[in-house]
Design a protein around this motif. Structure first.
Motif, mmCIF file in Angstrom:
data_model
loop_
_atom_site.group_PDB
_atom_site.id
_atom_site.type_symbol
_atom_site.label_atom_id
_atom_site.label_comp_id
_atom_site.label_asym_id
_atom_site.label_seq_id
_atom_site.Cartn_x
_atom_site.Cartn_y
_atom_site.Cartn_z
ATOM 1 N N TYR A 159 0.824 -1.204 0.000
ATOM 2 C CA TYR A 159 0.000 0.000 0.000
ATOM 3 C C TYR A 159 0.863 1.261 0.000
ATOM 4 O O TYR A 159 0.471 2.290 -0.565
ATOM 5 C CB TYR A 159 -0.932 0.007 1.215
ATOM 6 N N GLN A 160 2.065 1.184 0.628
ATOM 7 C CA GLN A 160 2.984 2.324 0.529
ATOM 8 C C GLN A 160 3.392 2.550 -0.923
ATOM 9 O O GLN A 160 3.456 3.688 -1.403
ATOM 10 C CB GLN A 160 4.249 2.050 1.370
ATOM 11 N N TYR A 162 1.620 1.578 -3.559
ATOM 12 C CA TYR A 162 0.435 1.962 -4.338
ATOM 13 C C TYR A 162 0.188 3.460 -4.244
ATOM 14 O O TYR A 162 -0.115 4.121 -5.246
ATOM 15 C CB TYR A 162 -0.784 1.190 -3.839
ATOM 16 N N THR A 163 0.308 4.013 -3.037
ATOM 17 C CA THR A 163 0.002 5.434 -2.855
ATOM 18 C C THR A 163 1.032 6.333 -3.528
ATOM 19 O O THR A 163 0.758 7.511 -3.769
ATOM 20 C CB THR A 163 -0.067 5.778 -1.365
ATOM 21 N N ARG A 164 2.222 5.785 -3.842
ATOM 22 C CA ARG A 164 3.266 6.604 -4.474
ATOM 23 C C ARG A 164 3.379 6.350 -5.966
ATOM 24 O O ARG A 164 4.191 6.988 -6.632
ATOM 25 C CB ARG A 164 4.610 6.308 -3.785
ATOM 26 N N PHE A 641 -7.746 -2.480 -4.909
ATOM 27 C CA PHE A 641 -6.471 -1.761 -4.870
ATOM 28 C C PHE A 641 -5.324 -2.599 -5.421
ATOM 29 O O PHE A 641 -4.167 -2.181 -5.371
ATOM 30 C CB PHE A 641 -6.149 -1.299 -3.447
ATOM 31 N N THR A 659 -11.321 3.433 0.971
ATOM 32 C CA THR A 659 -10.016 3.870 1.462
ATOM 33 C C THR A 659 -9.053 2.706 1.462
ATOM 34 O O THR A 659 -9.402 1.581 1.860
ATOM 35 C CB THR A 659 -10.144 4.437 2.889
ATOM 36 N N ILE A 660 -7.842 2.976 1.004
ATOM 37 C CA ILE A 660 -6.826 1.932 0.945
ATOM 38 C C ILE A 660 -6.487 1.427 2.343
ATOM 39 O O ILE A 660 -6.492 2.184 3.319
ATOM 40 C CB ILE A 660 -5.557 2.463 0.237
#
Length: 920
Positions: A159-160, A162-164, A641, A659-660
């Motif tokens: 998830y880190q 994915y958000t970047r 996601f 929300t992720i």
């Protein structure tokens, strides 16, 4: 009794100014309804039954699953678009579109990058940035390695990442094969392009599989099956709707029941302008384009389009009416009266539009022809009244002016009433249809016909009284203040060519036995040919036809349909607030059932992808099982996601924000897409639509579920239009029979009028086949109008045939002599008014011209040729109230009720006087 029958005409003639002002006041009051006038151009509000599944699902979607994407498309066409030069041109256009900039309502500048739908970009220009992010988060893994990072590492680490992840605008194009890399594209050769289209199957920007051949049309292959050329290449831009800034005022112009924010709507306008003004295109390459605002925008322009042709028609008609109503001298010409008669028509239009708009009835593209229709009916009434005025007998002509006007209106009253009320009844019946545009048009028309009937009997008659006062005072026809002294009409102006032709030539020869035989044989042959042609009449409703053929939108859509027939029509299944954890397996069963349908080529199944991903991620096989709520919420969130599930985020509508790294909120609605196989016939289309609906309806869901597609709008209409047409025509025929029976008061004569109308209708429908017209909304409306107009041509003749005694031949000759001139003048004036529509680019106006050309030709034939011959052979006796001692219609020195005298030249005497009873 006679005074009582003349009372209305006497009242109008005695107080013309009061009646004129009264009509003007009524018109002004009704015009206030225009404050609520709103043109409607949304297809689902015009052409589709409002109780159809399509409209119900569309309304549900608008409330529960509003669209968040809009599409813009560009189509490139050449003998072979797979050349390096043309690919570079596509890239140039791509960059030009990206540079389009608009200023939003908030004062900020926006480009495609700000307004597009963005998805994670795993390659292309973002690849280097992505590699750096991978190296930072996964230092022990080669960043070049291809794997599913969401499964290879724990979820927090993924998830880190994915958000970047960088994102890019989603744009479907063959340029994706090279990742929009400037250096690579500029170095391409023709061989490189052909090799890429045959070998590349992965998006260079987003790193997911793509079949780039789907973007090509007119593909040619060699013996080994490899693509060698293609005639078209399609580019599709996906834009993001900002749901927080949706402008409700743009709803009617956004498209098919769609919403849009003002910035995106403005950008779409600039997108159209940019492609419209593009220059420097290589020779041989054509560029066509489409924006999602295009259909509604051009449809809106079409509503008021071709006003020039209508204006020219009105001017030509005015000149013709002036020539027919007046005479060629300074006093007896009637330009003012002609203008006022046509003004009465426009006042009726204002009243009809104002009242109907005030009541909230829709106004669509077909309503534009209503002024033309009412103008034709109004001019016909004017000619009938003037004919009765000109045929007042010697005794009536000695009376005071107001009494003469009353006599003329009494004679014309029944004929005008028969046609007007019959027209009203036909339109009133048409208003019961389930097709919104047809229902609205018929209501507008019914109100207009009644208003026109009243205005012609008041406003026009009042102005006629004033004009006749002027004429009898020998004042100038144009300048009423100027009085001619010792005026005498010139002999040339007193010659009435049309009247003379019908009295002394046409009616005389029509009743000869050889001519009768020829007419009956010709009618029978025409009937046989028409019946055969009508059996070949095709039915098809295509909303594209409503777009002007010279418009950029029609050019794009016509080529899209031609170049990409193999893709099949795309549809969507919407599902409401199901208990998804318990009913998820039913979604899978429905997708499987659709995939097995012979009418469906593919299903874009997020269920199967989710099941595969969940099995790999948790080891749990969810196929065919009911799940607990917690597991489902976590599984759907993880899937959406993941790399394979990210593109499906917009396929769900949650009760809150997704929300992720958190369980998904309750699913309030979801959807999935499917694609039909190529369907050729209308029967296949309807069968395919019905089967998909059947499968969805019987899936056993606990909440709303329905299938829809853009093309279903036309298919739903095709499903009912033939039934509606037959129903409306049959009911209109019944209305014609009932109204003519009430007003003509003879069953046999009314049946003959109905027969004449039926023959005209069959002839016109046959002409549709010969002229490549199909049964759709527009032709359906025109056929209802056909009944209304051709009644006029027949009813006048039949009524006057019943009003005189004598042999059938004598009575038929009398009817043609008296009513032939106003009928032919009314028909020809109507033809003149719409003749310039032949040059129109609008399908509505072209269809109107073609069908009403047939109404003019066949209506006149059946009304002025066939019907008089039929009446002369098997016509009924005259009205029983005629005195048996009254001489026949064509017997010399007849003195019926001394109301209307007609002069007809016979073989034996140069001039004789004949009399007929009035039109009581």
């Amino acid at each position: 009794m006679k005074e009582k029958r003349d009372r209305y005409g006497l009242l109008v003639a005695c107080h013309p100014i009061r009646f004129i002002l009264g009509c003007v006041c009524v018109t002004a009051i009704c015009a206030l309804g225009f404050l609520n006038f709103t043109p409607e151009n949304r297809p689902e509000k015009l052409w589709i039954p409002q109780n159809s599944d399509f409209v119900k699902i569309l309304e549900w979607q608008k409330q529960n699953f509003p669209p968040d994407q809009r599409f813009e498309m560009i189509l490139y066409e050449a003998d072979n678009v797979l050349t390096a030069q043309y690919v570079r041109e596509m890239y140039r256009v791509h960059n030009q579109i990206r540079s389009v900039q608009i200023t939003g309502v908030d004062g900020k500048n926006y480009t495609q990058d700000d307004l597009c739908f963005r998805v994670p970009a795993l390659g292309g220009k973002q690849r280097q940035q992505l590699l750096e992010i991978k190296a930072q988060i996964f230092p022990d893994i080669d960043p070049q390695k291809e794997l599913d990072w969401s499964l290879a590492f724990d979820k927090n680490t993924y998830y880190q990442f994915y958000t970047r992840m960088p994102t890019a605008c989603l744009e479907e194009s063959i340029l994706e094969m090279w990742g929009y890399d400037t250096d690579v594209i500029h170095s391409l050769t023709d061989a490189d392009v052909v090799n890429a289209i045959n070998t590349v199957n992965m998006s260079a920007t987003f790193s997911y599989p793509l079949n780039f051949t789907e973007y090509l049309g007119g593909v040619e292959r060699n013996t080994s099956g490899h693509i060698t050329s293609a005639r078209t290449a399609l580019t599709r831009l996906i834009m993001q709707i900002n749901s927080q800034r949706v402008d409700a005022n743009l709803d009617n112009n956004a498209g098919l029941s769609e919403v849009v924010d003002p910035e995106l709507y403005t950008w779409e306008g600039k997108f159209i302008q940019a492609l419209d003004s593009i220059t420097g295109t290589p020779q041989g390459l054509q560029i066509y384009y489409y924006s999602q605002r295009s259909f509604a925008e051009i449809s809106s322009d079409t509503i008021f389009g071709d006003v020039t042709f209508l204006t020219i028609g009105f001017i030509i008609l005015f000149i013709y009416v002036q020539l027919m109503l007046g005479k060629f001298n300074m006093v007896e010409n009637r330009p003012g009266l002609s203008l006022m008669g046509m003004l009465a028509t426009f006042m009726a239009v204002v009243v009809a539009f104002g009242l109907c708009s005030g009541l909230g009835l829709i106004y669509g593209p077909v309503h534009t022809i209503l002024p033309l229709l009412l103008l034709g009916l109004g001019v016909d009434d004017m000619f009938v009244f003037m004919q009765c005025w000109n045929k007042l007998d010697h005794q009536e002509c000695q009376q005071e002016l107001h009494k003469r006007v009353g006599q003329a209106l009494r004679h014309a009253g029944v004929a005008i009433t028969v046609t007007s009320l019959t027209d009203f009844a036909a339109f009133f019946i048409g208003a019961t249809t389930v097709l919104p545009a047809l229902r609205s048009f018929c209501i507008y028309s019914a109100v207009g016909v009644v208003t026109l009937y009243i205005f012609q009997a008041t406003f026009f008659v009042a102005w006629f009284t004033l004009d006749q006062r002027r004429l009898e005072d020998t004042r100038n026809g144009l300048f009423w203040c100027y009085k001619h002294r010792n005026w005498k009409p010139n002999s040339c102006s007193q010659f009435e060519l049309c009247q003379t032709f019908f009295e002394k030539v046409y009616s005389k020869n029509l009743i000869k036995k050889p001519v009768k035989a020829l007419v009956l044989v010709a009618t029978a042959v025409l009937l046989g040919g028409s019946i055969w042609s009508v059996t070949n009449l095709r039915q098809d409703f295509d909303p594209i036809q409503f777009i002007p053929h010279s418009s950029y939108l029609y050019q794009f859509l016509s080529r899209l349909v031609t170049a990409y027939p193999q893709t099949g029509e795309r549809g969507t299944v919407y599902m409401g607030a199901l208990n998804y954890s318990q009913e998820l397996y039913k979604v899978g069963e429905l997708m499987e059932a659709l995939q097995e349908s012979p009418y469906v080529s593919s299903v874009d199944s997020w269920y199967n992808l989710m099941a595969d991903y969940t099995l790999r991620d948790t080891g749990e096989d969810i196929r065919g099982k009911a799940l607990n709520d917690t597991f489902f919420s976590e599984a759907i969130s993880v899937f959406l996601f993941s790399p394979v599930g990210t593109r499906f985020q917009t396929y769900f509508h949650f009760d809150g924000n997704l929300t992720i790294a958190r369980p998904a909120p309750r699913v309030m609605a979801s959807k999935f897409d499917y694609r039909h196989r190529t369907l050729v016939t209308r029967g296949e289309e309807l069968a395919a639509m019905d089967e998909v609906k059947y499968l969805v309806r019987h899936a056993g869901f606990s909440d709303m579920a329905g299938a829809t597609s853009f093309v279903y709008s036309g298919w739903e209409t095709n499903k009912v239009i033939m039934v509606e047409l037959i129903r409306n025509l049959l009911l209109a025929m019944v209305a014609v029979l009932v109204m003519t029976l009430i007003l003509i008061a003879d069953i046999l004569t009314s049946s003959y009028v109905l027969l004449s109308v039926c023959l005209t209708l069959l002839n016109v429908m046959a002409l549709m086949t010969w002229w490549d017209l199909e049964v759709d909304i527009i032709t359906c409306i025109n056929l209802v109008l056909c009944i209304g107009l051709c009644v006029d041509y027949s009813a006048h003749i039949a009524l006057h045939f019943m009003q005189v005694r004598g042999t059938r031949d004598e009575r038929a000759r009398f009817a043609v002599s008296i009513m032939g001139p106003p009928v032919i003048n009314g028909a020809f004036s109507t033809f003149l008014s719409f003749s310039f529509l032949w040059f129109s680019d609008s399908y509505v106006f072209l269809s109107f011209f073609k069908i009403f050309f047939g109404v003019f030709v066949f209506g006149v034939f059946n009304g002025l040729v066939f019907l008089p011959v039929l009446l002369s052979v098997v016509g009924p006796p005259p009205y029983a109230f005629l005195k048996s001692s009254t001489p026949p219609a064509l017997e010399p020195s007849a003195t019926f009720s001394s109301d209307t005298q007609v002069k007809i030249k016979t073989r034996s005497e140069k001039k004789q006087t004949y009399v007929a009873v009035p039109g009581d």
